[in-house]
Design a protein around this motif. Structure first.
Motif, PDB file in Angstrom:
ATOM      1  N   THR A  13      10.889   4.651 -15.406  1.00 22.73           N
ATOM      2  CA  THR A  13      11.863   4.321 -14.379  1.00 22.73           C
ATOM      3  C   THR A  13      12.428   2.924 -14.552  1.00 22.73           C
ATOM      4  N   GLY A  14      11.802   2.114 -15.389  1.00 15.52           N
ATOM      5  CA  GLY A  14      12.249   0.743 -15.549  1.00 15.52           C
ATOM      6  C   GLY A  14      11.668  -0.198 -14.517  1.00 15.52           C
ATOM      7  N   CYS A  15      10.883   0.322 -13.568  1.00 15.40           N
ATOM      8  CA  CYS A  15      10.252  -0.521 -12.559  1.00 15.40           C
ATOM      9  C   CYS A  15       8.976  -1.115 -13.136  1.00 15.40           C
ATOM     10  N   HIS A  16       8.676  -2.315 -12.755  1.00 14.12           N
ATOM     11  CA  HIS A  16       7.495  -2.996 -13.277  1.00 14.12           C
ATOM     12  C   HIS A  16       6.590  -3.381 -12.115  1.00 14.12           C
ATOM     13  N   TRP A  17       6.062  -2.369 -11.415  1.00 14.40           N
ATOM     14  CA  TRP A  17       5.149  -2.637 -10.325  1.00 14.40           C
ATOM     15  C   TRP A  17       3.787  -3.004 -10.893  1.00 14.40           C
ATOM     16  N   PRO A  18       3.050  -3.876 -10.200  1.00  9.77           N
ATOM     17  CA  PRO A  18       1.711  -4.234 -10.677  1.00  9.77           C
ATOM     18  C   PRO A  18       0.794  -3.017 -10.655  1.00  9.77           C
ATOM     19  N   PHE A  31       1.828  -7.953   2.106  1.00 10.18           N
ATOM     20  CA  PHE A  31       2.635  -9.111   2.497  1.00 10.18           C
ATOM     21  C   PHE A  31       2.732 -10.185   1.418  1.00 10.18           C
ATOM     22  N   THR A  32       2.082  -9.971   0.269  1.00 12.74           N
ATOM     23  CA  THR A  32       2.122 -10.995  -0.780  1.00 12.74           C
ATOM     24  C   THR A  32       2.666 -10.489  -2.107  1.00 12.74           C
ATOM     25  N   LEU A  33       2.691  -9.169  -2.354  1.00  6.55           N
ATOM     26  CA  LEU A  33       3.265  -8.664  -3.598  1.00  6.55           C
ATOM     27  C   LEU A  33       4.748  -8.997  -3.657  1.00  6.55           C
ATOM     28  N   PRO A  34       5.220  -9.528  -4.780  1.00  3.66           N
ATOM     29  CA  PRO A  34       6.626  -9.919  -4.862  1.00  3.66           C
ATOM     30  C   PRO A  34       7.550  -8.719  -5.003  1.00  3.66           C
ATOM     31  N   ASP A  35       8.748  -8.846  -4.418  1.00  2.00           N
ATOM     32  CA  ASP A  35       9.859  -7.918  -4.647  1.00  2.00           C
ATOM     33  C   ASP A  35       9.592  -6.490  -4.188  1.00  2.00           C
ATOM     34  N   LEU A  36       8.731  -6.292  -3.197  1.00  2.00           N
ATOM     35  CA  LEU A  36       8.593  -4.952  -2.643  1.00  2.00           C
ATOM     36  C   LEU A  36       9.865  -4.597  -1.878  1.00  2.00           C
ATOM     37  N   PRO A  37      10.293  -3.337  -1.924  1.00  2.00           N
ATOM     38  CA  PRO A  37      11.478  -2.937  -1.157  1.00  2.00           C
ATOM     39  C   PRO A  37      11.258  -3.154   0.338  1.00  2.00           C
ATOM     40  N   PRO A  38      12.329  -3.385   1.097  1.00  2.00           N
ATOM     41  CA  PRO A  38      12.179  -3.522   2.549  1.00  2.00           C
ATOM     42  C   PRO A  38      11.513  -2.289   3.155  1.00  2.00           C
ATOM     43  N   HIS A  39      10.729  -2.514   4.184  1.00  2.16           N
ATOM     44  CA  HIS A  39      10.092  -1.466   4.974  1.00  2.16           C
ATOM     45  C   HIS A  39       9.047  -0.666   4.193  1.00  2.16           C
ATOM     46  N   THR A  40       8.470  -1.276   3.160  1.00  2.00           N
ATOM     47  CA  THR A  40       7.359  -0.634   2.463  1.00  2.00           C
ATOM     48  C   THR A  40       6.157  -0.534   3.401  1.00  2.00           C
ATOM     49  N   GLU A  41       5.486   0.625   3.391  1.00  2.00           N
ATOM     50  CA  GLU A  41       4.313   0.848   4.220  1.00  2.00           C
ATOM     51  C   GLU A  41       3.067   0.940   3.346  1.00  2.00           C
ATOM     52  N   LEU A  42       1.904   0.830   3.983  1.00  2.00           N
ATOM     53  CA  LEU A  42       0.625   0.990   3.292  1.00  2.00           C
ATOM     54  C   LEU A  42      -0.182   2.054   4.022  1.00  2.00           C
ATOM     55  N   LEU A  43      -0.520   3.138   3.307  1.00  2.00           N
ATOM     56  CA  LEU A  43      -1.334   4.208   3.869  1.00  2.00           C
ATOM     57  C   LEU A  43      -2.469   4.522   2.911  1.00  2.00           C
ATOM     58  N   ASP A  44      -3.687   4.337   3.396  1.00  2.00           N
ATOM     59  CA  ASP A  44      -4.882   4.602   2.582  1.00  2.00           C
ATOM     60  C   ASP A  44      -4.834   3.859   1.249  1.00  2.00           C
ATOM     61  N   GLY A  45      -4.345   2.640   1.278  1.00  2.00           N
ATOM     62  CA  GLY A  45      -4.328   1.816   0.080  1.00  2.00           C
ATOM     63  C   GLY A  45      -3.189   2.100  -0.877  1.00  2.00           C
TER      64      GLY A  45
END
Length: 204
Positions: A13-18, A31-45
């Motif tokens: 996809t060309g995305c470079h997520w950690p 709240f600390t990962l850089p460049d997350l899209p707006p309104h990203t949620e966290l469910l079960d990690g």
């Protein structure tokens, strides 16, 4: 809220997520990962990214927020799309939340704790149906949020339907208290009376 669950990064996809940690992400990561899209949620990690929404979703949120503001006492605040921290591995973002006014800390605030929230509202999108019907209400109830609303677009004429729920404090599960088609009239968490007809939605 709509979203796409991302389990692993993809070079195609060309995305470079950690690379996700072995035990998944935590709220601190959210709240600390850089460049997350707006309104990203966290469910079960796992991170959940927002997908494009139907007009029904945004218009219904506007209709409910306007109605909730109209009668909200000073002890409560109506909030849109704010992260609610349930535990270290869960930070969902209800479409609408009613929070206790004493939980407000300023305009730079980014989250609320579960104990700050008295009502969580989810407007269902096609890709988030399973989470909105099952995963998120179970987690909201387990965290002790007293009230939950599930908002959907009916088949056929596409009018809004709002199902209201109240927590059973013993089982920590939600019990259905009403199904509302034309008028959303409830007394908890405060007196609320909202016209939710299709005509009201289209008038926005």
């Amino acid at each position: 809220m709509g979203g796409t669950m991302i389990a692993e990064p993809s070079a195609e996809t060309g995305c470079h997520w950690p690379v996700p940690p072995q035990d998944g992400y935590t709220v601190d990561d959210l709240f600390t990962l850089p460049d997350l899209p707006p309104h990203t949620e966290l469910l079960d990690g796992s991170l959940v990214f927002v997908s494009p929404q139907r007009r029904f979703h945004s218009k219904m949120m506007q209709l409910l927020v306007n109605g909730l503001h109209a009668t909200a006492p000073g002890s409560f605040s109506v909030e849109r799309e704010m992260t609610v921290v349930l535990d270290r591995r869960n930070g969902p973002e209800p479409d609408i939340s009613i929070v206790r006014a004493e939980a407000l800390t300023g305009l730079d605030q980014t989250r609320f704790q579960a104990e700050d929230v008295v009502l969580a509202v989810e407007v269902v999108s096609p890709d988030s149906e399973a989470r909105d019907h099952d995963t998120k209400p179970r987690k909201y109830a387990a965290a002790g949020i007293p009230y939950f609303w599930l908002v959907e677009m009916a088949e056929g004429d596409q009018h809004p339907v709002v199902r209201t729920y109240e927590i059973d404090p013993v089982s920590r599960t939600y019990a259905l208290t009403g199904i509302h088609h034309d008028k959303l009239n409830v007394s908890v968490p405060y007196a609320i009376d909202i016209d939710i007809t299709l005509e009201a939605l289209k008038a926005l």
